[in-house]
Design an enzyme around this catalytic site. Structure first.
Site, PDB file in Angstrom:
ATOM      1  N   THR A 103       4.959   2.244   6.245  1.00 10.63           N
ATOM      2  CA  THR A 103       3.544   1.890   6.312  1.00 10.63           C
ATOM      3  C   THR A 103       2.809   2.857   7.234  1.00 10.63           C
ATOM      4  O   THR A 103       3.329   3.233   8.283  1.00 10.63           O
ATOM      5  CB  THR A 103       3.254   0.460   6.824  1.00 10.63           C
ATOM      6  OG1 THR A 103       1.872   0.343   7.141  1.00 10.63           O
ATOM      7  CG2 THR A 103       4.048   0.079   8.054  1.00 10.63           C
ATOM      8  N   ARG A 154       0.408  -4.897  -4.776  1.00 15.02           N
ATOM      9  CA  ARG A 154       0.582  -5.891  -3.708  1.00 15.02           C
ATOM     10  C   ARG A 154       0.913  -7.241  -4.349  1.00 15.02           C
ATOM     11  O   ARG A 154       0.212  -8.216  -4.176  1.00 15.02           O
ATOM     12  CB  ARG A 154      -0.693  -5.990  -2.877  1.00 15.02           C
ATOM     13  CG  ARG A 154      -1.002  -4.722  -2.075  1.00 15.02           C
ATOM     14  CD  ARG A 154      -2.067  -5.008  -1.041  1.00 15.02           C
ATOM     15  NE  ARG A 154      -2.520  -3.827  -0.339  1.00 15.02           N
ATOM     16  CZ  ARG A 154      -1.918  -3.295   0.711  1.00 15.02           C
ATOM     17  NH1 ARG A 154      -0.802  -3.826   1.168  1.00 15.02           N
ATOM     18  NH2 ARG A 154      -2.434  -2.229   1.319  1.00 15.02           N
ATOM     19  N   GLY A 195       0.838  -1.205   0.000  1.00 12.17           N
ATOM     20  CA  GLY A 195       0.000   0.000   0.000  1.00 12.17           C
ATOM     21  C   GLY A 195       0.868   1.247   0.000  1.00 12.17           C
ATOM     22  O   GLY A 195       1.863   1.304   0.718  1.00 12.17           O
ATOM     23  N   ARG A 209      -5.058  -2.027   9.900  1.00 10.16           N
ATOM     24  CA  ARG A 209      -4.991  -3.484   9.825  1.00 10.16           C
ATOM     25  C   ARG A 209      -5.034  -4.114  11.227  1.00 10.16           C
ATOM     26  O   ARG A 209      -5.848  -3.700  12.020  1.00 10.16           O
ATOM     27  CB  ARG A 209      -3.729  -3.900   9.070  1.00 10.16           C
ATOM     28  CG  ARG A 209      -3.870  -5.255   8.432  1.00 10.16           C
ATOM     29  CD  ARG A 209      -2.851  -5.505   7.390  1.00 10.16           C
ATOM     30  NE  ARG A 209      -3.430  -5.344   6.073  1.00 10.16           N
ATOM     31  CZ  ARG A 209      -2.736  -5.306   4.963  1.00 10.16           C
ATOM     32  NH1 ARG A 209      -1.433  -5.377   4.991  1.00 10.16           N
ATOM     33  NH2 ARG A 209      -3.338  -5.206   3.806  1.00 10.16           N
ATOM     34  N   ASP A 269       3.335  -0.809  11.943  1.00 11.85           N
ATOM     35  CA  ASP A 269       3.332  -2.121  12.601  1.00 11.85           C
ATOM     36  C   ASP A 269       4.564  -2.977  12.296  1.00 11.85           C
ATOM     37  O   ASP A 269       4.535  -4.191  12.464  1.00 11.85           O
ATOM     38  CB  ASP A 269       2.052  -2.898  12.212  1.00 11.85           C
ATOM     39  CG  ASP A 269       1.963  -3.160  10.712  1.00 11.85           C
ATOM     40  OD1 ASP A 269       2.808  -2.633   9.957  1.00 11.85           O
ATOM     41  OD2 ASP A 269       1.059  -3.906  10.294  1.00 11.85           O
ATOM     42  N   ASP A 275       5.532  -5.158   5.730  1.00 15.47           N
ATOM     43  CA  ASP A 275       5.977  -6.524   6.065  1.00 15.47           C
ATOM     44  C   ASP A 275       6.019  -7.466   4.857  1.00 15.47           C
ATOM     45  O   ASP A 275       6.940  -8.275   4.738  1.00 15.47           O
ATOM     46  CB  ASP A 275       5.139  -7.107   7.211  1.00 15.47           C
ATOM     47  CG  ASP A 275       3.649  -6.976   6.977  1.00 15.47           C
ATOM     48  OD1 ASP A 275       3.248  -6.351   5.981  1.00 15.47           O
ATOM     49  OD2 ASP A 275       2.875  -7.522   7.785  1.00 15.47           O
ATOM     50  N   ASP A 278       0.466   1.977   8.907  1.00 16.10           N
ATOM     51  CA  ASP A 278       0.026   1.179  10.064  1.00 16.10           C
ATOM     52  C   ASP A 278       1.024   1.234  11.232  1.00 16.10           C
ATOM     53  O   ASP A 278       0.660   0.890  12.351  1.00 16.10           O
ATOM     54  CB  ASP A 278      -0.164  -0.287   9.651  1.00 16.10           C
ATOM     55  CG  ASP A 278      -1.189  -0.462   8.546  1.00 16.10           C
ATOM     56  OD1 ASP A 278      -2.027   0.441   8.371  1.00 16.10           O
ATOM     57  OD2 ASP A 278      -1.144  -1.497   7.858  1.00 16.10           O
TER      58      ASP A 278
HETATM   59  O1  F6P Z   1      -1.354  -1.486   5.174  1.00 15.31           O
HETATM   60  C1  F6P Z   1      -1.846  -0.222   4.874  1.00 15.31           C
HETATM   61  C2  F6P Z   1      -3.349  -0.248   4.720  1.00 15.31           C
HETATM   62  O2  F6P Z   1      -3.793   1.062   4.441  1.00 15.31           O
HETATM   63  C3  F6P Z   1      -4.123  -0.844   5.903  1.00 15.31           C
HETATM   64  O3  F6P Z   1      -4.280   0.060   6.955  1.00 15.31           O
HETATM   65  C4  F6P Z   1      -5.397  -1.246   5.230  1.00 15.31           C
HETATM   66  O4  F6P Z   1      -6.049  -2.293   5.939  1.00 15.31           O
HETATM   67  C5  F6P Z   1      -4.943  -1.710   3.878  1.00 15.31           C
HETATM   68  O5  F6P Z   1      -3.702  -1.078   3.628  1.00 15.31           O
HETATM   69  C6  F6P Z   1      -5.889  -1.382   2.751  1.00 15.31           C
HETATM   70  O6  F6P Z   1      -5.398  -1.968   1.612  1.00 15.31           O
HETATM   71  P1  F6P Z   1      -5.800  -1.544   0.129  1.00 15.31           P
HETATM   72  O7  F6P Z   1      -5.237  -0.187  -0.143  1.00 15.31           O
HETATM   73  O8  F6P Z   1      -5.181  -2.604  -0.712  1.00 15.31           O
HETATM   74  O9  F6P Z   1      -7.302  -1.536   0.093  1.00 15.31           O
END
Ligand code: F6P
Length: 340
Positions: A124, A71, A10, A170, A128, A102, A126
């Protein structure tokens, strides 16, 4: 040297400053930088673009990533891994800087084990990733979410309502936690703590008796016993798209039903992942990009540039991806001081 750089997973604010750090530091060494487009997909399909100083001159304040991101897991299929290794040869790459969360960093570690030299840079929203105090993207994301919460406060006060804000993050509650603390929320729900709805109603009733409104921040990743959420899709690494579960809507409906207070909710979703990076994220990302190139020249492969206190240090990729960095007990204790 001919160094590749990619951004995977992301996107988040800070990726462009990190790329700028890589390109400028590499130029100091007399290296050539090849930008790999669309994350690991670009390694599989051989999508590359030369990166010169003029390509990164004006990107400090730009969100997203000039290289694009996906991804894509290059180790999911044997044929993709083979294509990636062939493309590394075709592109003449001698080392790679992999900027990601990660999943990207796990792929970076595996590629190093395949014998190709990679250095990781953590990013990120997040926050995390283990073995680093903060990841860039997080500060910007929380700043946007705090703004959103403050906007919700206005309506909460005007209409004597409870307002619920659902944020991303997440399976780690950092974004909800920092948004809630910094924005002065009255209750915060994060994945690290079992949801206790009765306790939340009790706190909200006390708060409402004092100021006739209340603010709640909910992390998208909380598990609510008995909740039947929407079926969430999964991404290339098998992660559920949690925003689709709808925990914010569910929590708001339960609050209204069990307290009688008129309640509304808002989900800010990807709004918190775009826009110009904050100064903190710009500087952190730039320093990490510079450090990654230094590490390549020192032969420190299978390692990640990382923030410890105010220092940029080196840690093992293996340790960084071993487990998700979750919110610790001391933070939960701090939050409870404000549940009254
Ligand atoms: O890992 C970053 C993040 O924004 C998370 O907080 C969220 O759950 C996820 O990516 C959303 O993913 P996407 O952009 O693929 O919908």
């Amino acid at each position: 040297m001919r160094i590749g750089v990619l951004t995977g997973g992301g996107d988040c604010p800070g990726l462009n400053p990190a790329i700028r750090g890589v390109v400028f530091k590499a130029t100091e060494y007399g290296d050539e930088v090849i930008g790999i487009k669309k994350g690991w997909l670009g390694m599989i399909e051989g999508l590359s673009v030369p990166l010169r100083l003029e390509d990164v001159d004006e990107i400090m304040g730009r969100g997203g990533t000039i290289l694009g991101s996906t991804r894509t897991n290059p180790f999911k299929k044997e044929e993709d891994k083979k294509k990636m290794l062939e493309n590394i040869k075709k592109m003449g790459l001698e080392a790679l800087v992999a900027i990601g969360g990660d999943d990207t960093l796990t792929a970076a570690m595996k590629l190093t084990k395949e014998g190709f030299p990679v250095v990781g840079v953590p990013k990120t929203m997040d926050n995390d990733i283990s073995e680093t105090d903060y990841t860039f993207g997080f500060d910007t994301s929380v700043s946007i979410a705090v703004n959103a919460l403050e906007n919700l406060r206005d309506t909460a006060k005007s209409h004597c309502r409870v307002m619920v804000l659902e944020v991303m993050g997440r399976h780690a509650g950092w974004v909800a936690l920092f948004t809630g603390i910094a924005g002065g929320a009255d209750y915060i729900l994060i994945p690290e703590e079992a949801v206790n709805l009765e306790k939340m109603y009790e706190v909200l009733k006390t708060v409402y008796a004092r100021k006739s409104y209340a603010l709640v921040v909910v992390s998208e990743g909380i598990e609510i016993p008995g909740m039947k959420g929407a079926d969430a899709k999964a991404d290339g690494f098998g992660h559920e798209l949690l925003k689709e579960k709808g925990v914010g809507a569910y929590i708001a409906s339960q609050i209204e039903k069990n307290t009688g207070f008129e309640t509304r909710y808002a989900v800010i979703g990807h709004i918190q992942r775009g826009g110009p990076p904050t100064v903190f994220d710009r500087i952190l990302a730039l320093r990490l990009g510079v450090k990654a190139v230094e590490m390549i020249h020192e032969g420190k492969f299978g390692m990640m540039a990382s923030l410890r206190g105010n220092q940029i240090v080196e840690v093992k990729l293996e340790d960084a991806v071993a487990k998700t960095k979750k919110v610790s007990e001391n933070w939960l204790d701090l939050v409870k001081v404000f549940y009254r």
